[in-house]
Design a protein around this motif. Structure first.
Motif, mmCIF file in Angstrom:
data_model
loop_
_atom_site.group_PDB
_atom_site.id
_atom_site.type_symbol
_atom_site.label_atom_id
_atom_site.label_comp_id
_atom_site.label_asym_id
_atom_site.label_seq_id
_atom_site.Cartn_x
_atom_site.Cartn_y
_atom_site.Cartn_z
ATOM 1 N N ASN A 155 0.818 -1.208 0.000
ATOM 2 C CA ASN A 155 0.000 0.000 0.000
ATOM 3 C C ASN A 155 0.858 1.266 0.000
ATOM 4 O OD1 ASN A 155 -2.469 1.552 0.269
ATOM 5 N ND2 ASN A 155 -1.793 1.898 2.364
ATOM 6 N N THR A 193 1.364 3.676 -3.427
ATOM 7 C CA THR A 193 0.750 5.011 -3.395
ATOM 8 C C THR A 193 1.800 6.125 -3.342
ATOM 9 O OG1 THR A 193 0.466 4.893 -0.982
ATOM 10 C CG2 THR A 193 -1.428 4.231 -2.356
ATOM 11 N N THR A 202 -3.737 5.121 -6.232
ATOM 12 C CA THR A 202 -4.178 6.347 -5.563
ATOM 13 C C THR A 202 -4.672 6.099 -4.138
ATOM 14 O OG1 THR A 202 -6.368 6.082 -6.542
ATOM 15 C CG2 THR A 202 -4.801 7.499 -7.722
ATOM 16 N N ASN A 203 -5.100 4.850 -3.856
ATOM 17 C CA ASN A 203 -5.618 4.526 -2.524
ATOM 18 C C ASN A 203 -5.521 3.016 -2.291
ATOM 19 O OD1 ASN A 203 -8.166 3.170 -3.358
ATOM 20 N ND2 ASN A 203 -8.605 5.192 -4.227
#
Length: 161
Positions: free
Chosen positions: A112, A116, A126-127
Protein backbone atom coordinates in the motif's frame (compact mmCIF):
# COMPACT_ATOMS: atom_id res chain seq x y z
CA UNK A 1 8.15 11.08 -0.88
CA UNK A 2 8.08 12.83 2.49
CA UNK A 3 9.69 10.24 4.77
CA UNK A 4 10.71 11.19 8.29
CA UNK A 5 14.03 10.05 9.72
CA UNK A 6 12.20 7.23 11.51
CA UNK A 7 10.50 6.39 8.21
CA UNK A 8 13.82 6.20 6.39
CA UNK A 9 15.37 3.91 9.04
CA UNK A 10 12.17 1.82 9.09
CA UNK A 11 12.28 1.43 5.29
CA UNK A 12 15.97 0.49 5.12
CA UNK A 13 15.69 -2.08 7.91
CA UNK A 14 12.46 -3.40 6.38
CA UNK A 15 14.20 -3.98 3.06
CA UNK A 16 16.90 -5.95 4.89
CA UNK A 17 14.17 -8.06 6.55
CA UNK A 18 12.55 -8.81 3.19
CA UNK A 19 15.88 -9.79 1.60
CA UNK A 20 16.74 -12.00 4.60
CA UNK A 21 13.37 -13.78 4.40
CA UNK A 22 13.64 -14.36 0.65
CA UNK A 23 17.19 -15.71 0.94
CA UNK A 24 16.09 -18.00 3.77
CA UNK A 25 13.11 -19.25 1.74
CA UNK A 26 15.36 -19.93 -1.25
CA UNK A 27 17.97 -21.77 0.82
CA UNK A 28 15.78 -23.66 3.29
CA UNK A 29 12.17 -23.45 2.07
CA UNK A 30 11.28 -21.49 5.19
CA UNK A 31 12.47 -18.69 7.45
CA UNK A 32 15.04 -20.75 9.31
CA UNK A 33 15.81 -19.28 12.73
CA UNK A 34 18.79 -21.64 13.05
CA UNK A 35 20.52 -19.89 10.13
CA UNK A 36 21.93 -16.37 9.93
CA UNK A 37 19.29 -15.29 7.37
CA UNK A 38 16.47 -16.39 9.67
CA UNK A 39 18.03 -14.61 12.64
CA UNK A 40 18.50 -11.50 10.49
CA UNK A 41 14.81 -11.68 9.49
CA UNK A 42 13.77 -12.07 13.13
CA UNK A 43 15.72 -9.06 14.45
CA UNK A 44 15.11 -6.73 11.51
CA UNK A 45 11.40 -7.59 11.52
CA UNK A 46 11.19 -6.73 15.21
CA UNK A 47 12.98 -3.41 14.62
CA UNK A 48 10.87 -2.63 11.54
CA UNK A 49 7.62 -3.42 13.34
CA UNK A 50 8.55 -1.40 16.40
CA UNK A 51 9.71 1.62 14.37
CA UNK A 52 6.40 1.45 12.45
CA UNK A 53 4.66 2.37 15.68
CA UNK A 54 6.33 5.77 15.49
CA UNK A 55 5.11 6.47 11.95
CA UNK A 56 1.71 7.81 10.96
CA UNK A 57 0.68 9.74 7.85
CA UNK A 58 -2.73 10.60 9.28
CA UNK A 59 -1.86 10.81 12.97
CA UNK A 60 -2.86 8.38 15.67
CA UNK A 61 -3.19 4.62 15.76
CA UNK A 62 -4.08 3.00 12.43
CA UNK A 63 -4.29 -0.43 10.75
CA UNK A 64 -0.55 -0.41 10.01
CA UNK A 65 0.16 -0.09 13.71
CA UNK A 66 -2.13 -3.03 14.39
CA UNK A 67 -0.26 -5.12 11.82
CA UNK A 68 3.03 -4.13 13.45
CA UNK A 69 1.90 -5.28 16.87
CA UNK A 70 0.54 -8.54 15.46
CA UNK A 71 3.79 -9.18 13.57
CA UNK A 72 5.83 -8.64 16.76
CA UNK A 73 3.62 -11.14 18.59
CA UNK A 74 3.89 -13.70 15.77
CA UNK A 75 7.69 -13.57 15.50
CA UNK A 76 8.12 -13.66 19.28
CA UNK A 77 5.92 -16.76 19.57
CA UNK A 78 7.79 -18.39 16.68
CA UNK A 79 11.11 -17.60 18.36
CA UNK A 80 9.85 -19.04 21.65
CA UNK A 81 8.86 -22.26 19.87
CA UNK A 82 12.25 -22.41 18.16
CA UNK A 83 14.16 -21.97 21.44
CA UNK A 84 11.99 -24.02 23.81
CA UNK A 85 10.70 -26.80 21.57
CA UNK A 86 13.75 -28.24 19.81
CA UNK A 87 13.75 -31.00 17.19
CA UNK A 88 11.44 -32.04 14.41
CA UNK A 89 8.03 -32.01 16.02
CA UNK A 90 4.62 -30.35 15.91
CA UNK A 91 6.10 -27.06 17.11
CA UNK A 92 7.93 -26.65 13.79
CA UNK A 93 4.59 -26.51 11.94
CA UNK A 94 3.50 -23.57 14.08
CA UNK A 95 6.91 -21.89 13.99
CA UNK A 96 7.02 -22.09 10.18
CA UNK A 97 3.44 -20.86 9.81
CA UNK A 98 3.86 -17.96 12.23
CA UNK A 99 7.02 -16.71 10.51
CA UNK A 100 5.46 -17.07 7.06
CA UNK A 101 2.29 -15.33 8.22
CA UNK A 102 4.36 -12.49 9.71
CA UNK A 103 6.14 -12.12 6.36
CA UNK A 104 2.83 -12.05 4.49
CA UNK A 105 1.30 -9.50 6.87
CA UNK A 106 4.31 -7.22 6.47
CA UNK A 107 3.50 -6.98 2.76
CA UNK A 108 0.03 -5.49 3.30
CA UNK A 109 1.16 -2.02 4.46
CA UNK A 110 4.35 -2.29 2.37
CA UNK A 111 2.49 -2.71 -0.92
CA UNK A 112 0.00 0.00 0.00
CA UNK A 113 2.65 2.53 1.02
CA UNK A 114 4.96 1.77 -1.89
CA UNK A 115 2.31 1.75 -4.60
CA UNK A 116 0.75 5.01 -3.39
CA UNK A 117 4.17 6.77 -3.35
CA UNK A 118 6.20 5.33 -6.24
CA UNK A 119 7.08 6.51 -8.81
CA UNK A 120 7.30 10.01 -7.44
CA UNK A 121 4.72 12.32 -8.93
CA UNK A 122 2.82 9.49 -10.64
CA UNK A 123 2.26 6.69 -8.11
CA UNK A 124 1.01 3.29 -9.30
CA UNK A 125 -2.09 3.57 -7.07
CA UNK A 126 -4.18 6.35 -5.56
CA UNK A 127 -5.62 4.53 -2.52
CA UNK A 128 -5.63 1.13 -0.75
CA UNK A 129 -8.63 -0.05 -2.81
CA UNK A 130 -6.89 0.58 -6.13
CA UNK A 131 -7.03 -2.51 -8.39
CA UNK A 132 -3.24 -2.72 -8.72
CA UNK A 133 -2.91 -2.98 -4.92
CA UNK A 134 -5.77 -5.46 -4.60
CA UNK A 135 -4.40 -7.71 -7.38
CA UNK A 136 -0.87 -7.58 -5.97
CA UNK A 137 -2.10 -8.54 -2.51
CA UNK A 138 -4.15 -11.37 -4.01
CA UNK A 139 -1.02 -12.76 -5.70
CA UNK A 140 0.89 -12.47 -2.42
CA UNK A 141 -1.96 -14.23 -0.58
CA UNK A 142 -1.88 -17.11 -3.09
CA UNK A 143 1.91 -17.36 -2.66
CA UNK A 144 1.43 -17.36 1.13
CA UNK A 145 -1.09 -20.22 0.95
CA UNK A 146 1.02 -22.25 -1.51
CA UNK A 147 4.18 -21.64 0.52
CA UNK A 148 2.46 -22.64 3.76
CA UNK A 149 1.24 -25.90 2.22
CA UNK A 150 4.72 -26.69 0.86
CA UNK A 151 6.30 -25.94 4.24
CA UNK A 152 3.76 -28.18 5.97
CA UNK A 153 4.50 -31.06 3.58
CA UNK A 154 8.27 -30.61 3.91
CA UNK A 155 8.04 -30.49 7.71
CA UNK A 156 5.82 -33.57 7.74
CA UNK A 157 8.48 -35.42 5.75
CA UNK A 158 11.21 -34.19 8.14
CA UNK A 159 9.20 -35.24 11.20
CA UNK A 160 8.86 -38.79 9.85
CA UNK A 161 12.59 -39.05 9.04
Amino acid sequence: MGLSNVGIVHTIIGIIAVVAAIVSYLRFGKINLAAVWGKLYFYTTLITSLTALGISKRGGFNAGHGFSILIVVLVLIAYFLYVKKKGNNRSRYFENFLLTFSFFLSWLPTVNETFTRVPLGHPLATNPGDPVIVKTLLVLFILFIAGSVLQFLKQKKMNKG
